[in-house]
Scaffold this motif. Structure first.
Motif, PDB file in Angstrom:
ATOM      1  N   PHE A   1       0.864  -1.175   0.000  1.00 21.91           N
ATOM      2  CA  PHE A   1       0.000   0.000   0.000  1.00 21.91           C
ATOM      3  C   PHE A   1       0.896   1.218   0.000  1.00 21.91           C
ATOM      4  O   PHE A   1       1.796   1.339   0.838  1.00 21.91           O
ATOM      5  N   THR A   2       0.686   2.126  -0.934  1.00 19.06           N
ATOM      6  CA  THR A   2       1.503   3.335  -1.036  1.00 19.06           C
ATOM      7  C   THR A   2       0.591   4.544  -1.108  1.00 19.06           C
ATOM      8  O   THR A   2      -0.416   4.526  -1.805  1.00 19.06           O
ATOM      9  N   TYR A   3       0.953   5.582  -0.360  1.00 16.69           N
ATOM     10  CA  TYR A   3       0.205   6.833  -0.400  1.00 16.69           C
ATOM     11  C   TYR A   3       1.190   7.986  -0.299  1.00 16.69           C
ATOM     12  O   TYR A   3       2.352   7.805   0.070  1.00 16.69           O
ATOM     13  N   HIS A   4       0.723   9.159  -0.637  1.00 19.29           N
ATOM     14  CA  HIS A   4       1.582  10.335  -0.564  1.00 19.29           C
ATOM     15  C   HIS A   4       1.278  11.109   0.713  1.00 19.29           C
ATOM     16  O   HIS A   4       0.132  11.484   0.959  1.00 19.29           O
ATOM     17  N   ASP A   5       2.288  11.303   1.535  1.00 16.32           N
ATOM     18  CA  ASP A   5       2.181  12.089   2.766  1.00 16.32           C
ATOM     19  C   ASP A   5       2.470  13.541   2.374  1.00 16.32           C
ATOM     20  O   ASP A   5       3.613  13.907   2.122  1.00 16.32           O
ATOM     21  N   PHE A   6       1.408  14.357   2.310  1.00 12.98           N
ATOM     22  CA  PHE A   6       1.569  15.734   1.843  1.00 12.98           C
ATOM     23  C   PHE A   6       2.308  16.601   2.845  1.00 12.98           C
ATOM     24  O   PHE A   6       2.984  17.557   2.459  1.00 12.98           O
ATOM     25  N   VAL A   7       2.213  16.289   4.127  1.00 15.34           N
ATOM     26  CA  VAL A   7       2.929  17.071   5.140  1.00 15.34           C
ATOM     27  C   VAL A   7       4.429  16.893   4.976  1.00 15.34           C
ATOM     28  O   VAL A   7       5.194  17.859   4.983  1.00 15.34           O
ATOM     29  N   ALA A   8       4.867  15.646   4.818  1.00 20.07           N
ATOM     30  CA  ALA A   8       6.291  15.370   4.649  1.00 20.07           C
ATOM     31  C   ALA A   8       6.720  15.425   3.192  1.00 20.07           C
ATOM     32  O   ALA A   8       7.906  15.314   2.900  1.00 20.07           O
ATOM     33  N   ASN A   9       5.765  15.582   2.290  1.00 20.92           N
ATOM     34  CA  ASN A   9       6.026  15.584   0.856  1.00 20.92           C
ATOM     35  C   ASN A   9       6.844  14.355   0.443  1.00 20.92           C
ATOM     36  O   ASN A   9       7.865  14.460  -0.227  1.00 20.92           O
TER      37      ASN A   9
END
Length: 112
Positions: free
Chosen positions: A62-70
């Motif tokens: 499962f992969t997602y983008h962490d926008f806080v840590a970019n």
């Protein structure tokens, strides 16, 4: 001899159902996009980690983008299954309703 058979023949009990139920049909076909999402929804609504685990391939990530840590974050099937199991155990009920899902477009295969 009649006294031994009498308790086993209670005439008010229903007969054995001879029709076999295909549980795959109850949950939807796992070979279609809609069937997959129906099974996913059933796993969440029933809080059934076994049914959920059957939906994940052995090499699932499962992969997602962490926008806080970019940054992109990922975890394996084992982490996902364990986390979902704990979620199901900690919740009293779950409700999952798909508003819309779109099948991914077919990818062209490149030969090397």
């Amino acid at each position: 001899m009649l006294l031994l058979l009498a308790p086993a023949c209670y005439h008010f009990t229903p007969g054995v159902d001879e029709v076999t139920t295909d549980h795959k049909e109850l949950l939807g076909s796992s070979e279609t996009v809609r069937g997959f999402f129906d099974r996913f929804q059933a796993a969440y609504q029933q809080r059934d980690s076994t049914l959920y685990g059957q939906l994940l391939a052995p090499r699932f990530w499962f992969t997602y983008h962490d926008f806080v840590a970019n940054a992109d974050r990922s975890w394996t099937r084992d982490v996902d299954a364990n986390t979902t199991y704990r979620l199901f155990k900690a919740s009293r009920s779950t409700k999952l309703q798909w508003m819309q899902y779109l099948p991914a477009p077919a990818r062209s295969r490149r030969t090397r």
